[in-house]
Scaffold this motif. Structure first.
Motif, PDB file in Angstrom:
ATOM      1  N   ASN A 151     -58.234  37.461  63.485  1.00  0.00           N
ATOM      2  CA  ASN A 151     -58.916  36.340  62.857  1.00  0.00           C
ATOM      3  C   ASN A 151     -58.290  36.035  61.485  1.00  0.00           C
ATOM      4  O   ASN A 151     -58.923  36.154  60.454  1.00  0.00           O
ATOM      5  N   LEU A 152     -57.008  35.689  61.523  1.00  0.00           N
ATOM      6  CA  LEU A 152     -56.261  35.547  60.262  1.00  0.00           C
ATOM      7  C   LEU A 152     -55.549  34.199  60.181  1.00  0.00           C
ATOM      8  O   LEU A 152     -54.637  34.028  59.385  1.00  0.00           O
ATOM      9  N   LYS A 153     -55.979  33.274  61.038  1.00  0.00           N
ATOM     10  CA  LYS A 153     -55.233  32.003  61.159  1.00  0.00           C
ATOM     11  C   LYS A 153     -55.261  31.170  59.887  1.00  0.00           C
ATOM     12  O   LYS A 153     -54.426  30.299  59.699  1.00  0.00           O
ATOM     13  N   ARG A 154     -56.236  31.408  59.003  1.00  0.00           N
ATOM     14  CA  ARG A 154     -56.312  30.629  57.766  1.00  0.00           C
ATOM     15  C   ARG A 154     -55.756  31.389  56.570  1.00  0.00           C
ATOM     16  O   ARG A 154     -55.919  30.942  55.432  1.00  0.00           O
ATOM     17  N   VAL A 155     -55.144  32.537  56.794  1.00  0.00           N
ATOM     18  CA  VAL A 155     -54.532  33.262  55.671  1.00  0.00           C
ATOM     19  C   VAL A 155     -53.264  32.508  55.291  1.00  0.00           C
ATOM     20  O   VAL A 155     -52.292  32.487  56.042  1.00  0.00           O
ATOM     21  N   LYS A 156     -53.304  31.853  54.132  1.00  0.00           N
ATOM     22  CA  LYS A 156     -52.264  30.901  53.791  1.00  0.00           C
ATOM     23  C   LYS A 156     -51.766  31.037  52.352  1.00  0.00           C
ATOM     24  O   LYS A 156     -50.562  31.012  52.092  1.00  0.00           O
ATOM     25  N   SER A 157     -52.692  31.200  51.424  1.00  0.00           N
ATOM     26  CA  SER A 157     -52.294  31.191  50.012  1.00  0.00           C
ATOM     27  C   SER A 157     -51.711  32.544  49.604  1.00  0.00           C
ATOM     28  O   SER A 157     -51.909  33.560  50.263  1.00  0.00           O
ATOM     29  N   GLU A 162     -50.316  37.883  61.881  1.00  0.00           N
ATOM     30  CA  GLU A 162     -50.965  37.471  63.129  1.00  0.00           C
ATOM     31  C   GLU A 162     -52.135  38.372  63.481  1.00  0.00           C
ATOM     32  O   GLU A 162     -53.134  37.920  64.007  1.00  0.00           O
ATOM     33  N   ALA A 163     -51.957  39.645  63.236  1.00  0.00           N
ATOM     34  CA  ALA A 163     -52.986  40.598  63.646  1.00  0.00           C
ATOM     35  C   ALA A 163     -52.859  41.862  62.810  1.00  0.00           C
ATOM     36  O   ALA A 163     -51.787  42.168  62.289  1.00  0.00           O
ATOM     37  N   LEU A 164     -53.971  42.555  62.733  1.00  0.00           N
ATOM     38  CA  LEU A 164     -54.030  43.698  61.834  1.00  0.00           C
ATOM     39  C   LEU A 164     -54.977  44.738  62.397  1.00  0.00           C
ATOM     40  O   LEU A 164     -56.034  44.393  62.928  1.00  0.00           O
ATOM     41  N   ARG A 165     -54.591  45.975  62.263  1.00  0.00           N
ATOM     42  CA  ARG A 165     -55.522  47.045  62.610  1.00  0.00           C
ATOM     43  C   ARG A 165     -55.479  48.077  61.489  1.00  0.00           C
ATOM     44  O   ARG A 165     -54.418  48.611  61.165  1.00  0.00           O
ATOM     45  N   ILE A 166     -56.645  48.317  60.909  1.00  0.00           N
ATOM     46  CA  ILE A 166     -56.746  49.340  59.874  1.00  0.00           C
ATOM     47  C   ILE A 166     -57.378  50.555  60.551  1.00  0.00           C
ATOM     48  O   ILE A 166     -58.331  50.405  61.322  1.00  0.00           O
ATOM     49  N   THR A 167     -56.845  51.736  60.287  1.00  0.00           N
ATOM     50  CA  THR A 167     -57.378  52.952  60.896  1.00  0.00           C
ATOM     51  C   THR A 167     -58.904  52.993  60.751  1.00  0.00           C
ATOM     52  O   THR A 167     -59.433  52.755  59.669  1.00  0.00           O
ATOM     53  N   GLY A 168     -59.570  53.273  61.862  1.00  0.00           N
ATOM     54  CA  GLY A 168     -61.029  53.395  61.828  1.00  0.00           C
ATOM     55  C   GLY A 168     -61.754  52.073  61.988  1.00  0.00           C
ATOM     56  O   GLY A 168     -62.970  52.032  62.075  1.00  0.00           O
ATOM     57  N   GLU A 169     -61.001  50.956  62.005  1.00  0.00           N
ATOM     58  CA  GLU A 169     -61.648  49.642  62.177  1.00  0.00           C
ATOM     59  C   GLU A 169     -61.135  48.978  63.455  1.00  0.00           C
ATOM     60  O   GLU A 169     -60.057  49.314  63.937  1.00  0.00           O
ATOM     61  N   ALA A 170     -61.914  48.004  63.943  1.00  0.00           N
ATOM     62  CA  ALA A 170     -61.457  47.272  65.136  1.00  0.00           C
ATOM     63  C   ALA A 170     -60.296  46.345  64.736  1.00  0.00           C
ATOM     64  O   ALA A 170     -60.283  45.823  63.619  1.00  0.00           O
ATOM     65  N   MET A 222     -48.317  23.401  67.108  1.00  0.00           N
ATOM     66  CA  MET A 222     -47.563  24.476  66.466  1.00  0.00           C
ATOM     67  C   MET A 222     -47.296  24.142  64.992  1.00  0.00           C
ATOM     68  O   MET A 222     -47.378  25.006  64.127  1.00  0.00           O
ATOM     69  N   GLN A 223     -46.998  22.863  64.700  1.00  0.00           N
ATOM     70  CA  GLN A 223     -46.746  22.490  63.295  1.00  0.00           C
ATOM     71  C   GLN A 223     -48.049  22.516  62.482  1.00  0.00           C
ATOM     72  O   GLN A 223     -48.040  22.889  61.313  1.00  0.00           O
ATOM     73  N   PHE A 224     -49.145  22.169  63.136  1.00  0.00           N
ATOM     74  CA  PHE A 224     -50.456  22.277  62.489  1.00  0.00           C
ATOM     75  C   PHE A 224     -50.726  23.744  62.119  1.00  0.00           C
ATOM     76  O   PHE A 224     -51.112  24.055  60.992  1.00  0.00           O
ATOM     77  N   ARG A 225     -50.476  24.655  63.063  1.00  0.00           N
ATOM     78  CA  ARG A 225     -50.684  26.095  62.810  1.00  0.00           C
ATOM     79  C   ARG A 225     -49.765  26.602  61.695  1.00  0.00           C
ATOM     80  O   ARG A 225     -50.146  27.456  60.893  1.00  0.00           O
ATOM     81  N   GLU A 226     -48.551  26.063  61.670  1.00  0.00           N
ATOM     82  CA  GLU A 226     -47.602  26.493  60.624  1.00  0.00           C
ATOM     83  C   GLU A 226     -48.131  26.111  59.251  1.00  0.00           C
ATOM     84  O   GLU A 226     -48.058  26.896  58.300  1.00  0.00           O
ATOM     85  N   ARG A 227     -48.681  24.888  59.154  1.00  0.00           N
ATOM     86  CA  ARG A 227     -49.160  24.406  57.849  1.00  0.00           C
ATOM     87  C   ARG A 227     -50.499  25.018  57.459  1.00  0.00           C
ATOM     88  O   ARG A 227     -50.782  25.213  56.287  1.00  0.00           O
ATOM     89  N   GLU A 228     -51.323  25.324  58.463  1.00  0.00           N
ATOM     90  CA  GLU A 228     -52.634  25.922  58.177  1.00  0.00           C
ATOM     91  C   GLU A 228     -52.524  27.378  57.776  1.00  0.00           C
ATOM     92  O   GLU A 228     -53.470  27.963  57.264  1.00  0.00           O
ATOM     93  N   SER A 229     -51.389  27.997  58.093  1.00  0.00           N
ATOM     94  CA  SER A 229     -51.190  29.406  57.757  1.00  0.00           C
ATOM     95  C   SER A 229     -50.074  29.481  56.716  1.00  0.00           C
ATOM     96  O   SER A 229     -49.657  28.471  56.156  1.00  0.00           O
TER      97      SER A 229
END
Ligand code: I3P
Length: 328
Positions: free
Chosen positions: A196-202, A184-192, A167-174
């Motif tokens: 896949n956002l675990k590395r969104v960090k900066s 954590e998750a995203l849905r844009i209208t018209g897209e699946a 969990m601390q690894f995930r906290e630092r990687e994100s």
């Protein structure tokens, strides 16, 4: 509100017994129950298969833990000053020896919405996890899938790590460790939907995802900022929120093309009452024993990120924010 568990033998309740369907949490219930639903069911985050549509405007959420924290939290929240920033809670249900809560299906307010799940806080594990020395191979596997170089020599040898380590690894990687929230998750209208956002960090990466979400809609930006500010004020003044630690809770953010917009606080399965003698700010750094979770620290940052989004070519497919939902 008193605790009330409803025991159901057959679900969903339909008019003819031949239509009775066993609850399958990986699929929508039955046509009879779902015929009035506006949207196809979407689960963005959380334990896979942990949710199922129930009535036309409600969902069931499965309890995975031994305690009934989430039921207790919702029952208290329904009487709290911050009641309108969380989904409506209806009841706890026992079905086939498993427990569920029935809550408002927030999706039903929208038409083909853009949806974002933002896990809040700088800490994503309970303090009790610090003492848990159980080594898990599945979490080691998840760790190396994200970063093969992350395990220590000892961890490589045992091919396993504790949940705290993961969990601390995930906290630092994100962005959790630095900004107190992660998408954590995203849905844009018209897209699946994507998780896949675990590395969104900066800062830049977060800015890009949020900009894509708002997509040059100034009314959406303004409306979300108004709702996030309202949530912050409600939390700061709420007897419930100011006496509980909030671990693993999310903000569910949604809007659609017809100008409806909403933000709710969801997921209270790791919400715990803190000792009366202690104070929680939701902003101070965590030290073992102080129960701080960084929820408001993260919310302050999220508000700043949404404020910083520059609208370049304003898209005007949404109507004014005054038509936003009043539920949040
Ligand atoms: C999972 C995530 C979940 C957590 C789960 C983790 O990691 O942090 O919130 O469940 O623990 O594996 P990831 O997002 O990388 O998939 P809890 O919130 O219930 O602790 P688990 O494997 O023990 O279920």
């Amino acid at each position: 509100m008193t605790m009330c568990t409803v025991l159901l033998d057959d679900f969903p309740p339909t008019t003819s017994s031949s239509e009775y369907t066993a609850l399958d949490l990986t699929a929508p219930a039955s046509d009879a129950i779902l015929k009035n639903r506006k949207n196809t069911w979407i689960q963005l985050a959380g334990h896979p298969g942990g949710f199922a549509p129930a009535g036309p405007n409600t969902i069931w959420k499965k309890r995975y833990t031994k305690d009934n924290n989430e039921t207790q939290a919702y029952e208290s929240l329904m009487e709290d000053t911050a009641q309108d920033i969380v989904p409506m809670y209806y009841r706890e249900v026992e079905y086939n020896s498993e427990y569920f809560i029935e809550i408002e299906d927030l999706l039903q307010h929208f038409t083909d919405p853009c949806i974002m799940d933002v896990k809040m806080g700088t800490r994503t594990f309970l303090e009790s996890e610090v003492m848990n020395s159980t080594l898990r191979k599945d979490l080691y596997e998840k760790m190396i899938a994200l970063d093969p170089a992350a395990p220590s020599a000892e961890e490589k040898q045992s091919q396993s790590i504790t949940k705290l380590r993961y969990m601390q690894f995930r906290e630092r990687e994100s962005s959790t460790a630095e900004f107190g929230f992660r998408i954590e998750a995203l849905r844009i209208t018209g897209e699946a939907p994507t998780s896949n956002l675990k590395r969104v960090k900066s800062k830049e990466q977060i800015h890009d995802v949020l900009s894509k979400f708002v997509n040059d809609r100034r009314t959406v930006q303004n409306s979300l900022l108004e709702k996030l500010a309202n949530i912050r004020e409600k939390i700061e003044n709420s007897p419930f929120f100011m006496s509980h630690e909030l671990i693993g809770s999310s903000l569910l953010v949604m809007f659609d093309k017809i100008g409806q917009c909403g933000v709710w606080v969801i997921d209270f399965s790791k919400t715990n009452l803190i000792d009366e003698s202690m104070e929680i700010t939701h902003r101070l750094p965590w030290k073992l024993g102080n129960h701080e979770d960084g929820f408001l620290f993260g919310l302050d940052n999220l508000i700043q990120f949404f404020t910083d989004i520059e609208i370049k070519d304003e898209l005007t497919d949404t109507v004014t924010s005054s038509q936003s939902l009043t539920t949040s």
